[in-house]
Design a protein around this motif. Structure first.
Motif: not given
Length: 999
Positions: A182-189
């Motif tokens: 769940v954190q993958l996209c927010p962290m890369f953003r």
């Protein structure tokens, strides 16, 4: 001023504390590979009870990362904090999500490497992680993990890392399985925002390895035909992998899209609308982000193709996996009926049926034979019920699967509207080199004669995204971005509208603006700046010129000779062209329908620039910096005419059996016609200039009428669904925009509708195949409506207001013609019972009463002016209308007898109109001393087909109406007597009705 060290430490401690509180117990910030040591599951099993809403625990952390990203974009974080966050999360990202390849190693026998998009051969890319390698080789001891494969490596790219999706989602560590994805996209953003030059970073090239790295996902075969045979746990792992893989690809496309513009292309920073305190002002290009323009564009297009494949695989697996739910959602319970198993009962019933069929009836008694026959009937009935039940279960399953797909697709990370600029990339140009496609106003389209294909999945994806972006940007909805983020429904992640951390903007003024776009944006209203800024970037990126290229290519391929056509590929090509054309129509309609582009001078300037690209394909005109005059109405109409010609050619230049596709084109053309009206109305309000320019404007109504006429005369496939939404709309456009409405209406009544009673079932009228028993109601109601509208139009025109007695005769001729057509229409249902359906009777009562209302309010005063010169003609018209109105009385009485609620609603208005007609005619005749032309008479009661009702029924109805007022009785029950009395019918009344004298 530099931020004091103690303040930096305070802020860092606060961020660490907030981030730690978002995580479950036992997980700390910067834990590296040792995450979740206390969260291990027992054995190699994962309970289905942990599925469904399992990803919800990671929502708080994802929200925290998103808020940090907004703070960076808003310029609220000092440089030391930014640097600390950049270093911290890059380390976290590498530890959790990224796997390394061996630098130099002999490839073990049977090892699977990364598979490219264009080449399925294995590459020498071996993971350093033994667990990941075991997933690839099929030697993993993890029982919940399907076979793995490194997929979607860009051909020719030397990737040094890969994204570990399958290892995380098949892990027995709850943190890795449920929280980290769940954190993958927010962290890369957050990482990409910190690296972006627009927000003070060093350039997106710092994280460019992510753009070309492969993904460790389940094998293609495991998500295919074998999927339904797998356990529910493996199905959940595969579906989750595709879901988060799709989100991941969408996210890095959004991030790297801002590095895909050429030096002379779009200014994504939006200098014209004012830069925020968190942005560095200026024009940002691939070189400023550390990229080569052409290379990054090719990679983004390659990733768009990957996205299409992933979304297709996700649609399939999510429809079959009942134990997967996207983050923030609970499992969707399946209907109980789907789990009913009738196999055992079917076997027993089959055995019973076989025994009954083989039974020896010769030795049976009559009672036994009768019982056997009854049993056979019951068995046959049960078999039919089983078939119905099976069909019902299949429909319920299909509906449930569609709901699952909709939920999964709706929960994906949204694509940035700026991704639409990829339509202007050379990789997606329909003519090869996008820079060579400048129409310059030429409609010859010779540059498209060598085009062999157009459209495709990537183009369709981008066109649908463009349509949504235009619809959202031009609809002028109030900003609710922050609320949407709180609810998890934000559809535009990288748009700073309503960003709570955004500092005040420094707006550019028209005085210091350097080019046309800056001047236009600086002078527009604050509420419209976001919409115009988006259009500005699309114009600079050649997006609307790409629409022109695709429209022209589809027209050429569908309607032109087309090189190298093959019969085997015709159906596939036609389907692709139709799908592309429908997306193009939607985009054009969203643009043209926006009042934002026609109500203000700034909007019309932008609309003119957009039409320059959509109509002529001119990419260079907008960004050239040339000064231009305000576009004239004639120029705008000319450009709109070019677009309408392309749409017209696509839908009518070649045969199509898809009525929905044709209607999409018609709706687009209608939007163009409405836009032309709005432009002309706006020009009329302002000071009129170039008055002669309107003569060159194309006749949009005439084109619409011609297209509608052609489609109505076409033979459509037997399975085409025709209704008021398609055939009814086409007929309305045909009649409304016809050069001569009365001629068109006469032809429809006398040559088309009169033929319907004589048609065989399923057949259409020869001259209008779309008119059949099925569509009779649409034709009938449309003609009735426009006969009334034509009467209104007559008295709104100078002819209906003239005091010239010679000119008045023409108006009276038209009225006689209208009433004659009404008599013919009502005669159809009177003479043919099969046509006298409730819906038809309702339309007769509705538009018949409106016709009489208009006649009383407009025609009677008109007659009063010209009575002395046209007495005989006026009396003839009244006599015709009076005889025609008989049927309205019949319908009102029929509605009472049948207790029809819809007819009862319209009856009071019809009664009032009929009563007004009687009294107004009497008053006019009395004023002109012609009272001998009228008398009253007691009439008989008749049905809608003209037959006389029985006395018993007549007396019953009179008893029911005793409580009515005298005036209502007179208007409802009284009927006039004709020449021979054969057409007169009403409930018997002592008052009777006024009748004009035939003498």
């Amino acid at each position: 001023a530099a931020l004091p060290a103690r303040h930096v430490k305070e802020i860092r401690d606060m961020i660490e504390s907030a981030y730690s509180h978002c995580k479950p117990a036992g997980v700390s910030l910067g834990a590296g590979g040792g995450l979740g040591a206390n969260n291990m599951s027992n054995g190699n099993h994962m309970s289905t009870s942990s599925m469904g809403s399992a990803f919800s625990d990671g929502s708080a952390m994802a929200f925290m990362l998103d808020e940090l990203c907004h703070a960076v974009r808003g310029g609220r974080l000092a440089a030391p904090i930014r640097e600390w966050l950049d270093e911290l999360f890059q380390s976290e990202f590498e530890n959790y999500y990224v796997g390394d390849f061996e630098e130099e190693s002999d490839v073990p026998q049977g090892t699977k490497g990364a598979v490219g998009n264009d080449d399925d051969a294995a590459l020498d890319q071996i993971p350093t992680s033994s667990q990941d390698l075991a997933l690839l080789n099929g030697t993993s001891t993890n029982k919940i993990a399907p076979p793995g494969e490194l997929r979607f490596s860009i051909a020719g790219a030397e990737s040094v890392v890969y994204v570990k999706l399958l290892p995380l989602l098949s892990s027995h560590d709850r943190t890795q399985r449920e929280l980290l994805p769940v954190q993958l996209c927010p962290m890369f953003r957050l990482m990409s925002t910190l690296s972006n030059v627009r927000f003070g970073g060093k350039g997106l090239s710092e994280i460019d390895a992510m753009l070309e790295c492969p993904l460790l996902l389940p094998t293609l075969e495991s998500g295919g035909m074998e999927f339904e045979e797998l356990s529910s746990v493996k199905q959940s792992v595969i579906t989750s992998s595709y879901f988060f893989g799709t989100c991941w690809v969408r996210r890095f496309i959004n991030s790297f899209m801002y590095a895909a513009y050429d030096e002379g292309g779009a200014s994504v920073a939006g200098s014209a609308v004012g830069a925020t305190a968190g942005q560095v002002t200026g024009t940002f290009t691939p070189s400023s982000q550390g990229f080569n323009c052409e290379e990054v564009q090719k990679k983004i297009v390659a990733r768009l193709r990957v996205l299409v494949k992933l979304e297709e695989e996700l649609r399939f697996t999510s429809s079959k996996c009942f134990v997967f739910a996207p983050p923030g959602l609970d499992l969707l319970p399946a209907p109980k009926e789907l789990y009913d198993n009738d196999d055992y009962s079917n076997n027993n019933e089959e055995n019973e049926t076989n025994s009954m069929n083989t039974a020896d009836t010769k030795s049976m008694s009559k009672e036994d034979k009768k019982a056997l026959a009854t049993a056979k009937k019951m068995a046959t009935k049960r078999a039919k019920d089983k078939v119905k039940s099976k069909v019902k279960r299949l429909k319920m399953k299909q509906k449930h699967e569609e709901q699952l797909v909709t939920r999964s697709s709706g929960a994906l990370r949204p694509l940035d509207p700026q991704v639409c600029v990829a339509l202007g990339f050379a990789e997606l140009s329909v003519v090869g080199n996008a820079g060579d496609t400048q129409g310059g106003g030429s409609q010859g389209l010779s540059q498209f004669q060598q085009v062999t294909t157009c459209g495709g999945p990537v183009t369709t994806l981008l066109l649908k995204l463009l349509q949504k972006a235009l619809s959202d940007a031009l609809s002028e909805k109030k900003g609710m971005a922050f609320k949407a983020r709180m609810e998890g429904n934000n559809r535009e992640e990288d748009v700073d509208n309503d960003n709570p951390y955004m500092m005040a903007k420094e707006h550019a003024s028209a005085n210091n603006a350097t080019n046309f776009a800056d001047i236009a944006l600086a002078s527009c209203e604050e509420s419209s700046k976001k919409s115009f800024a988006l259009l500005d970037s699309f114009l600079k990126g050649g997006v609307f010129a790409s629409l022109y290229e695709h429209l022209a290519a589809v027209a050429e391929l569908r309607c032109g000779a087309g090189p190298n056509k093959s019969n085997d590929d015709d159906a596939k090509m036609e389907g692709q062209l139709v799908e592309t054309a429908r997306c193009l129509f939607s985009c054009v309609e969203s643009l043209i329908s926006s009042e934002l582009l026609t109500r203000s001078a700034t909007g019309r300037v932008f609309l003119a620039s957009i039409l320059k690209q959509v109509a002529e394909g001119d990419r260079d005109d907008y960004g050239s910096g040339n000064k231009r005059r305000r576009p004239t109405t004639a120029t705008m109409n000319k450009l709109l005419g070019y677009v309408m010609d392309n749409v017209n050619e696509i839908i009518t230049g070649a045969y199509t059996g898809d009525l929905d596709f044709a209607m999409d084109g018609v709706n687009c053309m209608q939007a163009i016609e409405n836009c032309s009206k709005r432009i002309s109305d706006a020009a009329a309000v302002e000071a009129k200039k170039n008055e002669g320019g309107e003569e060159d404007a194309p006749s949009f109504p005439t084109k619409l009428s011609e297209v509608a006429d052609k489609l109505l005369r076409q033979n459509w496939p037997d399975d085409t669904k025709m209704n008021k939404g398609n055939v009814g709309k086409l007929l309305s456009l045909f009649v409304e925009h016809s050069p001569s409405r009365m001629e068109t209406l006469s032809r429809l009544v006398n040559d088309v509708l009169q033929e319907v009673p004589h048609l065989d079932k399923g057949k259409g009228v020869a001259v209008f195949p779309t008119c059949s028993h099925q569509t009779f109601g649409s034709y009938y109601s449309t003609v009735l409506e426009y006969l009334w509208k034509e009467l209104v139009h007559l008295f709104d025109s100078p002819l209906g207001k003239t005091k010239d007695h010679t000119a008045a005769s023409r108006a009276m001729e038209l009225m006689q013609q209208m009433i004659g057509l009404l008599q013919s229409l009502f005669g159809l249902t009177k003479e043919h019972d099969a046509l006298a359906k409730k819906s038809i009777l309702l339309q007769q009562l509705k538009f018949g009463s409106r016709f009489i209302e208009t006649f009383v309010l407009k025609a009677i005063p008109f007659f009063q002016v010209h009575f002395q010169h046209h007495e005989e003609t006026i009396l003839d018209i009244i006599r015709l209308l009076q005889k025609w109105s008989h049927q309205l009385y019949h319908i009102i009485s029929h509605g009472k007898r049948e207790k029809d609620a819809n007819l009862a609603k319209e009856a009071p208005r019809a009664k009032k109109a009929l009563e007004m007609f009687i009294h107004k005619v009497k008053a006019m005749l009395k004023k002109n001393r012609c009272m001998t032309a009228m008398w009253t008479k007691t009439l008989k009661a008749k049905d809608i087909d003209g037959t006389t009702l029985k006395e018993e029924k007549e007396s019953e109805e009179n008893d029911e109406e005793e409580g009515d007022s005298a005036n209502e009785d007179e208007a409802d029950d009284a009927e006039e007597d004709g020449d021979d009395g054969s057409d007169d019918s009403a409930d018997t009344s002592s008052a009777g009705e006024y009748e004009t004298d035939d003498d």
